[in-house]
Scaffold this motif. Sequence first.
Motif, PDB file in Angstrom:
ATOM      1  N   TYR A  28     -32.318  -8.683  18.636  1.00 46.36           N
ATOM      2  CA  TYR A  28     -33.546  -8.388  17.908  1.00 46.36           C
ATOM      3  C   TYR A  28     -33.747  -9.438  16.833  1.00 46.36           C
ATOM      4  CZ  TYR A  28     -33.943  -3.948  20.248  1.00 46.36           C
ATOM      5  OH  TYR A  28     -34.089  -2.986  21.209  1.00 46.36           O
ATOM      6  N   GLN A  29     -35.004  -9.649  16.472  1.00 47.82           N
ATOM      7  CA  GLN A  29     -35.351 -10.651  15.482  1.00 47.82           C
ATOM      8  C   GLN A  29     -35.989  -9.997  14.262  1.00 47.82           C
ATOM      9  OE1 GLN A  29     -37.982 -12.918  17.998  1.00 47.82           O
ATOM     10  NE2 GLN A  29     -36.351 -14.336  18.558  1.00 47.82           N
ATOM     11  N   VAL A  30     -35.697 -10.564  13.105  1.00 47.00           N
ATOM     12  CA  VAL A  30     -36.310 -10.135  11.856  1.00 47.00           C
ATOM     13  C   VAL A  30     -37.444 -11.109  11.561  1.00 47.00           C
ATOM     14  CG1 VAL A  30     -35.962  -9.731   9.397  1.00 47.00           C
ATOM     15  CG2 VAL A  30     -34.124  -9.219  11.033  1.00 47.00           C
ATOM     16  N   VAL A  31     -38.665 -10.575  11.494  1.00 45.36           N
ATOM     17  CA  VAL A  31     -39.837 -11.400  11.239  1.00 45.36           C
ATOM     18  C   VAL A  31     -40.345 -11.098   9.838  1.00 45.36           C
ATOM     19  CG1 VAL A  31     -42.183 -11.963  11.990  1.00 45.36           C
ATOM     20  CG2 VAL A  31     -40.451 -11.306  13.684  1.00 45.36           C
ATOM     21  N   VAL A  32     -40.479 -12.136   9.022  1.00 47.83           N
ATOM     22  CA  VAL A  32     -41.072 -11.993   7.694  1.00 47.83           C
ATOM     23  C   VAL A  32     -42.503 -12.526   7.779  1.00 47.83           C
ATOM     24  CG1 VAL A  32     -40.987 -12.742   5.280  1.00 47.83           C
ATOM     25  CG2 VAL A  32     -38.880 -12.129   6.469  1.00 47.83           C
ATOM     26  N   MET A  63     -41.990 -22.136   4.322  1.00 46.17           N
ATOM     27  CA  MET A  63     -43.207 -22.861   4.689  1.00 46.17           C
ATOM     28  C   MET A  63     -43.772 -22.364   6.020  1.00 46.17           C
ATOM     29  SD  MET A  63     -44.252 -24.682   2.288  1.00 46.17           S
ATOM     30  CE  MET A  63     -45.576 -25.485   3.182  1.00 46.17           C
ATOM     31  N   GLN A  64     -42.887 -21.977   6.912  1.00 48.80           N
ATOM     32  CA  GLN A  64     -43.336 -21.403   8.186  1.00 48.80           C
ATOM     33  C   GLN A  64     -44.082 -20.093   7.933  1.00 48.80           C
ATOM     34  OE1 GLN A  64     -40.040 -20.863  10.864  1.00 48.80           O
ATOM     35  NE2 GLN A  64     -41.274 -21.350  12.638  1.00 48.80           N
ATOM     36  N   VAL A  65     -43.547 -19.269   7.055  1.00 52.89           N
ATOM     37  CA  VAL A  65     -44.227 -18.018   6.688  1.00 52.89           C
ATOM     38  C   VAL A  65     -45.589 -18.347   6.097  1.00 52.89           C
ATOM     39  CG1 VAL A  65     -44.198 -16.042   5.112  1.00 52.89           C
ATOM     40  CG2 VAL A  65     -42.115 -16.675   6.346  1.00 52.89           C
ATOM     41  N   HIS A  66     -45.631 -19.326   5.205  1.00 55.21           N
ATOM     42  CA  HIS A  66     -46.862 -19.683   4.495  1.00 55.21           C
ATOM     43  C   HIS A  66     -47.915 -20.280   5.433  1.00 55.21           C
ATOM     44  CE1 HIS A  66     -49.415 -20.900   1.191  1.00 55.21           C
ATOM     45  NE2 HIS A  66     -49.386 -22.150   1.620  1.00 55.21           N
ATOM     46  N   THR A  67     -47.511 -21.187   6.312  1.00 58.31           N
ATOM     47  CA  THR A  67     -48.488 -21.884   7.156  1.00 58.31           C
ATOM     48  C   THR A  67     -48.797 -21.156   8.465  1.00 58.31           C
ATOM     49  OG1 THR A  67     -46.744 -23.260   8.134  1.00 58.31           O
ATOM     50  CG2 THR A  67     -47.915 -24.158   6.225  1.00 58.31           C
ATOM     51  N   ASP A  68     -47.770 -20.567   9.105  1.00 59.03           N
ATOM     52  CA  ASP A  68     -47.973 -19.897  10.391  1.00 59.03           C
ATOM     53  C   ASP A  68     -48.226 -18.400  10.244  1.00 59.03           C
ATOM     54  OD1 ASP A  68     -47.429 -22.382  11.469  1.00 59.03           O
ATOM     55  OD2 ASP A  68     -45.376 -21.871  12.053  1.00 59.03           O
ATOM     56  N   GLY A  69     -47.984 -17.884   9.049  1.00 58.10           N
ATOM     57  CA  GLY A  69     -48.194 -16.458   8.809  1.00 58.10           C
ATOM     58  C   GLY A  69     -46.974 -15.607   9.084  1.00 58.10           C
ATOM     59  N   ARG A  70     -45.926 -16.203   9.659  1.00 59.53           N
ATOM     60  CA  ARG A  70     -44.699 -15.457   9.967  1.00 59.53           C
ATOM     61  C   ARG A  70     -43.578 -16.434  10.281  1.00 59.53           C
ATOM     62  NH1 ARG A  70     -44.323 -12.462  15.424  1.00 59.53           N
ATOM     63  NH2 ARG A  70     -42.592 -13.755  15.956  1.00 59.53           N
ATOM     64  N   ALA A  71     -42.354 -15.935  10.154  1.00 58.00           N
ATOM     65  CA  ALA A  71     -41.179 -16.714  10.534  1.00 58.00           C
ATOM     66  C   ALA A  71     -40.071 -15.756  10.937  1.00 58.00           C
ATOM     67  CB  ALA A  71     -40.696 -17.606   9.391  1.00 58.00           C
ATOM     68  N   ILE A  72     -39.304 -16.164  11.936  1.00 59.40           N
ATOM     69  CA  ILE A  72     -38.121 -15.417  12.335  1.00 59.40           C
ATOM     70  C   ILE A  72     -36.984 -15.904  11.455  1.00 59.40           C
ATOM     71  CG2 ILE A  72     -36.485 -14.964  14.191  1.00 59.40           C
ATOM     72  CD1 ILE A  72     -38.911 -15.493  16.118  1.00 59.40           C
ATOM     73  N   VAL A  73     -36.468 -15.019  10.616  1.00 56.76           N
ATOM     74  CA  VAL A  73     -35.474 -15.424   9.626  1.00 56.76           C
ATOM     75  C   VAL A  73     -34.047 -15.031  10.006  1.00 56.76           C
ATOM     76  CG1 VAL A  73     -37.148 -15.448   7.745  1.00 56.76           C
ATOM     77  CG2 VAL A  73     -35.876 -13.357   8.232  1.00 56.76           C
ATOM     78  N   ALA A  74     -33.901 -14.144  10.990  1.00 63.60           N
ATOM     79  CA  ALA A  74     -32.565 -13.722  11.422  1.00 63.60           C
ATOM     80  C   ALA A  74     -32.680 -13.057  12.777  1.00 63.60           C
ATOM     81  CB  ALA A  74     -31.944 -12.763  10.416  1.00 63.60           C
ATOM     82  N   SER A  75     -31.561 -12.986  13.484  1.00 64.45           N
ATOM     83  CA  SER A  75     -31.526 -12.259  14.748  1.00 64.45           C
ATOM     84  C   SER A  75     -30.126 -11.697  14.938  1.00 64.45           C
ATOM     85  CB  SER A  75     -31.910 -13.163  15.922  1.00 64.45           C
ATOM     86  OG  SER A  75     -30.981 -14.206  16.059  1.00 64.45           O
ATOM     87  N   GLY A  76     -30.050 -10.660  15.743  1.00 59.24           N
ATOM     88  CA  GLY A  76     -28.758 -10.035  16.000  1.00 59.24           C
ATOM     89  C   GLY A  76     -28.940  -8.676  16.632  1.00 59.24           C
ATOM     90  N   ALA A  77     -27.912  -7.872  16.529  1.00 56.59           N
ATOM     91  CA  ALA A  77     -27.947  -6.519  17.069  1.00 56.59           C
ATOM     92  C   ALA A  77     -29.013  -5.700  16.341  1.00 56.59           C
ATOM     93  CB  ALA A  77     -26.585  -5.850  16.907  1.00 56.59           C
ATOM     94  N   GLU A  79     -29.041  -2.758  14.925  1.00 50.66           N
ATOM     95  CA  GLU A  79     -28.647  -2.149  13.656  1.00 50.66           C
ATOM     96  C   GLU A  79     -28.649  -3.176  12.525  1.00 50.66           C
ATOM     97  OE1 GLU A  79     -26.879  -1.811  16.505  1.00 50.66           O
ATOM     98  OE2 GLU A  79     -27.467   0.242  16.987  1.00 50.66           O
ATOM     99  N   GLU A  80     -28.155  -4.377  12.804  1.00 56.23           N
ATOM    100  CA  GLU A  80     -28.151  -5.433  11.788  1.00 56.23           C
ATOM    101  C   GLU A  80     -29.574  -5.833  11.424  1.00 56.23           C
ATOM    102  OE1 GLU A  80     -25.988  -8.622  13.564  1.00 56.23           O
ATOM    103  OE2 GLU A  80     -24.101  -7.527  13.589  1.00 56.23           O
ATOM    104  N   ALA A  81     -30.416  -5.986  12.439  1.00 58.38           N
ATOM    105  CA  ALA A  81     -31.802  -6.381  12.195  1.00 58.38           C
ATOM    106  C   ALA A  81     -32.551  -5.303  11.411  1.00 58.38           C
ATOM    107  CB  ALA A  81     -32.499  -6.679  13.515  1.00 58.38           C
ATOM    108  N   GLU A  82     -32.296  -4.032  11.722  1.00 60.83           N
ATOM    109  CA  GLU A  82     -32.930  -2.947  10.966  1.00 60.83           C
ATOM    110  C   GLU A  82     -32.504  -2.990   9.500  1.00 60.83           C
ATOM    111  OE1 GLU A  82     -31.734   0.509  13.173  1.00 60.83           O
ATOM    112  OE2 GLU A  82     -33.468   0.400  14.508  1.00 60.83           O
ATOM    113  N   ARG A  83     -31.212  -3.249   9.272  1.00 62.63           N
ATOM    114  CA  ARG A  83     -30.713  -3.363   7.904  1.00 62.63           C
ATOM    115  C   ARG A  83     -31.403  -4.522   7.172  1.00 62.63           C
ATOM    116  NH1 ARG A  83     -25.416  -5.008   8.606  1.00 62.63           N
ATOM    117  NH2 ARG A  83     -26.241  -7.100   8.429  1.00 62.63           N
ATOM    118  N   ASP A  84     -31.565  -5.650   7.870  1.00 67.94           N
ATOM    119  CA  ASP A  84     -32.211  -6.813   7.262  1.00 67.94           C
ATOM    120  C   ASP A  84     -33.677  -6.552   6.944  1.00 67.94           C
ATOM    121  OD1 ASP A  84     -29.789  -8.127   7.543  1.00 67.94           O
ATOM    122  OD2 ASP A  84     -30.398  -9.256   9.324  1.00 67.94           O
ATOM    123  N   VAL A  85     -34.386  -5.857   7.840  1.00 65.64           N
ATOM    124  CA  VAL A  85     -35.791  -5.524   7.586  1.00 65.64           C
ATOM    125  C   VAL A  85     -35.902  -4.626   6.359  1.00 65.64           C
ATOM    126  CG1 VAL A  85     -37.769  -4.207   8.474  1.00 65.64           C
ATOM    127  CG2 VAL A  85     -36.606  -5.869   9.948  1.00 65.64           C
TER     128      VAL A  85
END
Length: 101
Positions: A28-32, A63-77, A79-85
């Motif tokens: 899973y990916q964490v998107v900001v 800068m990716q968040v600022h220019t593209d509107g989103r960025a994938i900042v982490a990925s993993g299992a 449970e880890e991704a839910e914790r990061d979100v």
Amino acid sequence: MSTTAGSTLTDEATDLATDLRTLPQRPYQVVVWNDPVNLMSYVSWVFRTYFGHSRKRAEHLMMQVHTDGRAIVASGAREEAERDVTAMHNYGLQATLEGAE
């Protein structure tokens, strides 16, 4: 009259549960997401502080968040991704979880 004594149904269910636990977990990916509230320097600081990204990587993601509107900042299992979100929400950033392709 039917009974489960001698039935293999429970053995099959146990085998299926074991098989599901041994399957590789889908990443899973964490998107900001971009927002009009947080300063770019703050977003970069969060990425460095929470995820341990280098200054260069954190600024690139910011800068990716600022220019593209989103960025994938982490990925993993999941449970880890839910914790990061949840952590990103606690820092005041908009973040979501999505399945990796």
